[in-house]
Design a protein around this motif. Structure first.
Motif, PDB file in Angstrom:
ATOM      1  N   GLN A 377       0.830  -1.210   0.000  1.00 57.85           N
ATOM      2  CA  GLN A 377       0.000   0.000   0.000  1.00 57.85           C
ATOM      3  C   GLN A 377       0.863   1.258   0.000  1.00 57.85           C
ATOM      4  O   GLN A 377       0.583   2.238  -0.711  1.00 57.85           O
ATOM      5  N   ASN A 378       1.923   1.227   0.796  1.00 58.39           N
ATOM      6  CA  ASN A 378       2.825   2.378   0.904  1.00 58.39           C
ATOM      7  C   ASN A 378       3.508   2.672  -0.428  1.00 58.39           C
ATOM      8  O   ASN A 378       3.596   3.832  -0.860  1.00 58.39           O
ATOM      9  N   GLN A 379       3.977   1.648  -1.095  1.00 58.08           N
ATOM     10  CA  GLN A 379       4.692   1.852  -2.356  1.00 58.08           C
ATOM     11  C   GLN A 379       3.751   2.311  -3.477  1.00 58.08           C
ATOM     12  O   GLN A 379       4.144   3.099  -4.336  1.00 58.08           O
ATOM     13  N   GLU A 380       2.512   1.830  -3.468  1.00 57.06           N
ATOM     14  CA  GLU A 380       1.521   2.290  -4.443  1.00 57.06           C
ATOM     15  C   GLU A 380       1.270   3.786  -4.275  1.00 57.06           C
ATOM     16  O   GLU A 380       1.103   4.521  -5.253  1.00 57.06           O
ATOM     17  N   LEU A 381       1.241   4.239  -3.035  1.00 57.24           N
ATOM     18  CA  LEU A 381       1.023   5.659  -2.732  1.00 57.24           C
ATOM     19  C   LEU A 381       2.103   6.519  -3.388  1.00 57.24           C
ATOM     20  O   LEU A 381       1.812   7.545  -4.009  1.00 57.24           O
ATOM     21  N   PHE A 382       3.347   6.102  -3.276  1.00 62.16           N
ATOM     22  CA  PHE A 382       4.450   6.888  -3.822  1.00 62.16           C
ATOM     23  C   PHE A 382       4.462   6.878  -5.352  1.00 62.16           C
ATOM     24  O   PHE A 382       4.944   7.824  -5.977  1.00 62.16           O
ATOM     25  N   LYS A 383       3.924   5.829  -5.950  1.00 59.14           N
ATOM     26  CA  LYS A 383       3.881   5.758  -7.413  1.00 59.14           C
ATOM     27  C   LYS A 383       2.846   6.714  -8.000  1.00 59.14           C
ATOM     28  O   LYS A 383       2.961   7.128  -9.148  1.00 59.14           O
ATOM     29  N   ASN A 384       1.832   7.055  -7.219  1.00 63.31           N
ATOM     30  CA  ASN A 384       0.689   7.799  -7.761  1.00 63.31           C
ATOM     31  C   ASN A 384       0.555   9.215  -7.192  1.00 63.31           C
ATOM     32  O   ASN A 384      -0.547   9.725  -7.029  1.00 63.31           O
ATOM     33  N   ALA A 385       1.679   9.853  -6.909  1.00 59.61           N
ATOM     34  CA  ALA A 385       1.645  11.207  -6.350  1.00 59.61           C
ATOM     35  C   ALA A 385       1.283  12.229  -7.431  1.00 59.61           C
ATOM     36  O   ALA A 385       1.716  12.110  -8.579  1.00 59.61           O
ATOM     37  N   PRO A 386       0.494  13.268  -7.074  1.00 55.74           N
ATOM     38  CA  PRO A 386       0.198  14.349  -8.034  1.00 55.74           C
ATOM     39  C   PRO A 386       1.465  15.044  -8.518  1.00 55.74           C
ATOM     40  O   PRO A 386       2.487  15.056  -7.831  1.00 55.74           O
ATOM     41  N   ASN A 387       1.390  15.651  -9.687  1.00 57.82           N
ATOM     42  CA  ASN A 387       2.549  16.275 -10.334  1.00 57.82           C
ATOM     43  C   ASN A 387       3.151  17.400  -9.492  1.00 57.82           C
ATOM     44  O   ASN A 387       2.440  18.170  -8.849  1.00 57.82           O
ATOM     45  N   LYS A 388       4.481  17.510  -9.525  1.00 61.95           N
ATOM     46  CA  LYS A 388       5.196  18.528  -8.756  1.00 61.95           C
ATOM     47  C   LYS A 388       6.010  19.471  -9.650  1.00 61.95           C
ATOM     48  O   LYS A 388       6.534  20.470  -9.175  1.00 61.95           O
ATOM     49  N   ILE A 389       6.136  19.168 -10.940  1.00 62.06           N
ATOM     50  CA  ILE A 389       7.128  19.835 -11.790  1.00 62.06           C
ATOM     51  C   ILE A 389       6.519  20.914 -12.681  1.00 62.06           C
ATOM     52  O   ILE A 389       5.477  20.718 -13.293  1.00 62.06           O
ATOM     53  N   ASP A 390       7.206  22.080 -12.762  1.00 64.45           N
ATOM     54  CA  ASP A 390       6.848  23.171 -13.663  1.00 64.45           C
ATOM     55  C   ASP A 390       8.098  23.475 -14.497  1.00 64.45           C
ATOM     56  O   ASP A 390       9.084  24.017 -13.977  1.00 64.45           O
ATOM     57  N   ALA A 391       8.061  23.148 -15.765  1.00 64.37           N
ATOM     58  CA  ALA A 391       9.244  23.267 -16.630  1.00 64.37           C
ATOM     59  C   ALA A 391       9.753  24.699 -16.720  1.00 64.37           C
ATOM     60  O   ALA A 391      10.964  24.947 -16.767  1.00 64.37           O
TER      61      ALA A 391
END
Length: 758
Positions: A377-391
């Motif tokens: 469950q913990n690893q699935e959470l980290f795979k599906n994080a909302p986007n953080k990047i602004d080019a």
């Protein structure tokens, strides 16, 4: 495998302790009501910890104001001026915390300093009678008994003897030897009583050990603990460190008779290396700090399991622990009803960290950790994080040149130009920025936030408040004015709300000191400014007066340090993103005709590594340039101010001078103006405003008291270099005391100016 926490937040899930203490201060509740509230909060805390099946439950981590003060009071380290008030113990305790002004006398509060590299402030114990040191308090014992009544054989927690001794302000240096002897006896008496009460463990917090230690300090530590460990009898001693590693003393600790050793594997960069080099003792338990006690991002179980596997090469006697006290994170995410679940599920406050410790223990006890449901469950959470990047933000940072960090012309040339243009008097008077946030101000802001009033109504109310504030300052006679910051909830949260990349909480409150709580924003993604933030308020305020009104901003380092930072990019990169956003605001203020712009870096020292050898490479080499980046583009005639809060600055004054501001105001009142000698010694160039009175106390300083403070400043620094101001913003104070204090401050300044003429 067992688990533990170092200590727990005491403010309550909804800041119940804060409001209870404030009611007591206002005489709206009795001592019994306050103490009953405290007892109920402790019970609730312990129930949460028990529910999470934590094996080592702390007690005595609760405090009505500050744990360092609690330890000092426990051992009768109370300055004579407080004892002379003849107050009952609780009021004497609060007199030390806040100062006292009443029928029994008039005394200032104890000095306040940052707790190592955090935003928590502790009260500096003051010892003017070493003979009086002895075990006199009973709080630690009564709270142990309270826990026992709930079926918990708790682990009493208090500041260790070495750290306490190093933090004490000894009025008479010659009393130190006597104090050593008396402190050892007091701690031994504590051990004896805990033994009698049936305590199994006691946790002695020794964060001072993560500093650079010289041979004398190591010898002092060994001197203290040689006698203490010989007198522990059946009591087990956990030596707990945090905020760094123990590289200067680790090998010696293995030889001493500690039953447990708490190491920080989050901020302790060398902790694992020390294990690899020196191993670990078979007869000791390692309390391994693997759950971050400072940040609110969820633990990545894969990384933590990998770390624990490395630790297990050197010892199997491991207790899973937090890296530091959970005092530094909010209480629980349960009351965060407005934050999008896609983000919220990535955060763990104190209560959720208890669950992380529970889950990690279960995973490690299973035969196949990587296939355990909690791990998956913990690893699935980290795979599906909302986007953080602004080019675009990333490209702007990548395009920075060395010239972007340098302001021209040099300070002396600017200072002459600014004086000719601004025409300020000798010893110009000002305030730090904020004015009292009265109930109607907070109600107006809340109504607007809840969409109960229109934007025009909200703005009109604040504009009327600004008009009142400007008028008050003109009547008082201040030379440089402020707009009062009525539109701002907090000096960091306000800017975060107006920048891209931040998230905000409803109840993410963290104790800063006493009843003061802050709600740090969360830096989730790349940061940028979408539109002007303060310009309209600054222009409106300046239009109300012929005097100069400062534009007020918070600097990038403080915004970073008073937020929960990202863990996926470096602090340097995150700070540069914020600096570029604030730079845009500075240039817009200048274009709007604002002649003085204050960029507060109240928290500059906060993330300064505790070891001097790491200062520049790991922090100052990017933190100081980040401030330079904010203001390097302004014109010669624009005067840049900054402000710094409760911290020790003497050892980084050259770096502060390199920030190349035109004026810097410091907290100085509670540190007895000790900073002035160092300013003089390093030939500090920047104009300075050492705080002439303490705003964290409700007492009103007299004209004579402020005059005496100004005279002390003038004895150390050239009169042309000095500004006169309170030591911090006035947001938390009431109008009556603020107006009286500012009137006395301006009157004192006028009289000193006359003295200088004569």
């Amino acid at each position: 495998m067992k688990n533990s926490i170092i200590s727990y937040p005491r403010i309550g899930a909804l800041r119940e302790l804060k409001f209870g203490i404030e009611k007591y201060f206002k005489k709206e509740s009795s001592k019994k009501e306050l103490l009953d509230l405290a007892k109920n909060l402790r019970k609730t805390h312990w129930q949460s910890i028990q529910k999470a099946e934590i094996d080592f439950v702390p007690c005595n981590d609760f405090s009505l104001y500050d744990n360092v003060l609690d330890t000092a009071v426990l051992f009768n380290i109370v300055a004579k001026r407080y004892k002379a008030l003849n107050l009952e113990p609780l009021d004497e305790y609060f007199a030390q915390s806040r100062g006292y002004q009443g029928q029994n006398g008039d005394v200032v509060a104890l000095a306040m300093k940052k707790w190592f590299n955090t935003n928590y402030h502790y009260l500096v114990p003051e010892c003017d009678d070493a003979e009086a040191i002895s075990l006199v308090g009973d709080k630690i014992f009564s709270e142990f008994q309270e826990a026992k009544e709930q079926g918990i054989n708790a682990k009493p927690v208090l500041v260790g003897i070495f750290t306490l001794f190093k933090l004490i302000n000894f009025i008479d240096e010659s009393a130190k030897e006597k104090a050593k002897e008396k402190l050892v006896k007091a701690y031994i008496a504590l051990f004896e009583k805990l033994n009698l009460l049936g305590a199994e463990w006691v946790q002695l917090d020794e964060p001072y050990l993560v500093y650079d230690l010289d041979e004398k300090e190591i010898a002092l530590f060994e001197e203290f603990y040689k006698e203490l460990l010989q007198n522990k009898k059946g009591l087990k001693i956990l030596l707990q460190s945090y905020f760094g590693d123990l590289r200067d003393i680790y090998s010696k600790l293995l030889e001493n008779d500690f039953d447990g050793l708490g190491l920080d594997f989050i901020e302790g960069k060398e902790s694992l290396t020390l294990l690899e080099k020196y191993g670990f003792s078979e007869n000791k338990i390692l309390f391994a700090g693997v759950v971050n006690g400072k940040n609110i991002y969820k633990n990545d179980y894969a990384k933590t399991l990998n770390l624990i596997q490395k630790i297990q090469k050197y010892t199997q006697n491991i207790v899973l622990n937090t890296s530091c006290s959970l005092l530094h994170v909010p209480y629980t995410t349960k009351f965060e009803t407005k934050l999008d679940k896609a983000y919220l599920e990535h955060f763990a406050y104190a209560e959720e960290k208890l669950n992380e410790l529970k889950e990690l223990k279960e995973i490690l006890q299973s035969s196949h950790p990587n296939s355990h449901k909690f791990f998956i469950q913990n690893q699935e959470l980290f795979k599906n994080a909302p986007n953080k990047i602004d080019a675009k933000v990333r490209q702007r940072v990548a395009n920075l040149q060395n010239s972007d960090f340098i302001r021209k012309p040099e300070f002396k040339t600017r200072a002459k130009t600014q004086q000719e243009l601004l025409k300020l008097p000798l010893l110009p008077t000002t305030t730090i920025g904020s004015f009292p946030q009265s109930p109607d101000v907070r109600s107006n802001r809340l109504a607007f936030k809840q969409q109960k009033i229109s934007a025009s109504s909200y703005t009109e109310f604040n504009q009327n408040k600004i008009k009142e504030c400007i008028k008050i300052q003109e009547e008082i006679g201040l030379d440089v004015l402020v707009h009062g910051e009525f539109e701002r909830n907090d000096m960091v949260e306000y800017f975060g709300e107006n920048l891209q990349g931040f998230l905000f909480t409803q109840n993410g409150w963290v104790q800063s000191y006493g009843t003061r709580c802050v709600k740090p924003p969360i830096i989730w993604g790349d940061v940028s400014r979408l539109k002007a933030i303060t310009v309209s308020w600054a222009k409106f305020a300046q239009n109300q007066s012929s005097k100069i009104v400062k534009g007020m901003l918070t600097g990038p380092v403080t915004i970073l340090n008073w937020s929960f930072p990202r863990e996926d990019i470096t602090l340097k990169e995150s700070t540069q993103q914020i600096a570029l956003a604030i730079r845009d605001e500075v240039l817009d203020l200048e274009n709007a005709g604002i002649k003085i712009i204050q960029i507060d870096e109240a928290a500059l020292r906060e993330k300064l590594p505790l070891r001097k050898s790491d200062w520049h490479k790991e922090y100052l080499d990017w933190a100081i340039p980040a401030f330079n980046l904010v203001h390097s583009g302004v014109k010669e005639e624009t005067q840049i101010h900054t402000h710094m809060c409760y911290s020790e600055f003497s050892d980084i004054l050259k770096e502060i001078d390199a920030m190349d501001a035109d004026v810097i105001s410091f907290e100085a009142s509670r540190s007895n103006l000790n900073l002035l000698d160092t300013l003089k010694a390093v030939n500090f160039q920047t104009a300075v405003g050492p705080g002439v009175y303490d705003i964290h106390s409700p007492r009103v300083p007299s004209v004579e008291e402020i005059k005496e403070t100004i005279r002390k400043i003038l004895a150390k620094l050239p009169k042309e270099q000095i500004w006169i101001n309170p030591d911090c913003g006035l947001k938390t104070r009431g109008y009556e005391e603020v107006l009286a204090s500012l009137k006395n401050m301006t009157q004192a300044t006028k009289e000193i100016r006359e003295e200088l003429k004569g």
